[in-house]
Design an enzyme around this catalytic site. Structure first.
Site, PDB file in Angstrom:
ATOM      1  N   HIS A 247       6.808  -8.324   4.456  1.00  0.00           N
ATOM      2  CA  HIS A 247       5.417  -7.922   4.298  1.00  0.00           C
ATOM      3  C   HIS A 247       4.755  -8.888   3.323  1.00  0.00           C
ATOM      4  O   HIS A 247       4.949  -8.793   2.110  1.00  0.00           O
ATOM      5  CB  HIS A 247       5.395  -6.482   3.764  1.00  0.00           C
ATOM      6  CG  HIS A 247       4.057  -5.846   3.867  1.00  0.00           C
ATOM      7  ND1 HIS A 247       3.568  -5.308   5.025  1.00  0.00           N
ATOM      8  CD2 HIS A 247       3.087  -5.670   2.941  1.00  0.00           C
ATOM      9  CE1 HIS A 247       2.373  -4.811   4.824  1.00  0.00           C
ATOM     10  NE2 HIS A 247       2.040  -5.027   3.568  1.00  0.00           N
TER      11      HIS A 247
ATOM     12  N   HIS B 207       0.804  -1.235   0.000  1.00  0.00           N
ATOM     13  CA  HIS B 207       0.000   0.000   0.000  1.00  0.00           C
ATOM     14  C   HIS B 207       0.835   1.283   0.000  1.00  0.00           C
ATOM     15  O   HIS B 207       0.276   2.374   0.072  1.00  0.00           O
ATOM     16  CB  HIS B 207      -0.954   0.013   1.193  1.00  0.00           C
ATOM     17  CG  HIS B 207      -2.161  -0.833   0.970  1.00  0.00           C
ATOM     18  ND1 HIS B 207      -3.149  -0.487   0.066  1.00  0.00           N
ATOM     19  CD2 HIS B 207      -2.529  -2.022   1.494  1.00  0.00           C
ATOM     20  CE1 HIS B 207      -4.078  -1.424   0.063  1.00  0.00           C
ATOM     21  NE2 HIS B 207      -3.723  -2.374   0.925  1.00  0.00           N
TER      22      HIS B 207
END
Ligand SMILES: [Fe+2]
Length: 260
Positions: free
Chosen positions: A153, A68
């Site tokens: 991540h 993101h």
């Protein structure tokens, strides 16, 4: 030395609890270094330069991110201009992508450390191989920098576990982010790498991974485009505290931290 790594700070509720709880945690846990994943600090999607500064002002040394990180367009020029390099994006994006996936610094006490950010590829965009990228990035870290923290991540537990074992003995810790759900598998692997599949979210848990439940459920029902808002209830700070030997870079312990 002690390192506190705060899991995905989500929106205003996440930022607020960090602001409130971090001073108390510092007193209680005496961390020498505080790190955080902040890819969704801006209303649940992305991060803006002013929020980066706001979090760095809390004496969080490095902010990691993930898929993101590109949601707010202001971050592109920020990556080009930022002098301190304390906002990371995953290292395994294409080499000409703005930003970097590695930060090398020193704690207030003068201990050198490195923070590496990687992103998984299972159920996620097909980036460069995070395993080979980790090898490449590790080669670029000066030998004397022993404390090496990796934020992986990623969505898939298997990919995170595989990276943990792949890097065992070569880094101080492999800590997972992205799923927003804390896992209970914290361990120090045999060669001295602390491992946790997911740190969990710092944000509202009365939610679906941080978002208001109704619109997420509706989207599963009708598959139509939907607007998600950050939820409000049951705000928690989720983190891990590592103890590590600065001489060898080996982790001595890892403990999950939860504050409401
Ligand atoms: Fe993510």
């Amino acid at each position: 030395m002690r390192i506190l790594f705060i899991g995905d700070i989500l929106g205003h509720p996440g930022r607020r609890i960090v602001k409130e709880a971090l001073p108390l945690l510092r007193e209680e846990l005496q961390p020498d270094l505080v790190l955080a994943n902040a890819e969704n600090a801006a209303a649940g999607f992305g991060i803006t330069p002013s929020l980066v500064e706001e979090l760095l002002d809390l004496d969080i040394a490095v902010l990691t991110s993930g898929n993101h990180i590109w949601d707010k367009k202001e971050v592109y020029p920020y990556f080009r201009d930022q002098v301190n390099g304390r906002l990371l994006r995953p290292a395994n994006y294409a080499p000409d992508t703005p930003g970097r996936g590695l930060f090398i610094g020193k704690t207030a006490a003068g201990v050198g450390y490195a923070v590496m950010n990687l992103q998984g590829r299972i159920f996620m965009p097909p980036l460069d191989c995070p395993f080979r990228k980790a090898d490449e990035v590790l080669r670029s870290i000066p030998e004397e920098v022993k404390i090496r923290i990796v934020d992986m991540h990623a969505e898939a537990t298997s990919e995170k576990q595989a990276l943990g074992w792949y890097l065992d003995g070569r880094v101080t810790a492999v800590l997972g982010t992205h799923t927003h759900v804390p896992t209970a598998d914290e361990t120090v692997l045999p060669q001295g790498t602390a491992y946790l599949t997911d740190l969990g979210m710092t944000g509202p848990y009365e939610s679906i991974i941080g978002m208001e439940r109704q619109s997420v459920i509706q989207k599963f029902l009708d598959q139509l485009p939907a607007r998600f808002e950050v939820a409000k209830g049951d705000v928690r700070l989720s983190a891990a505290l590592l103890e590590a030997d600065p001489q060898s870079g080996r982790a001595l312990s890892i403990q999950r931290i939860l504050r409401k």
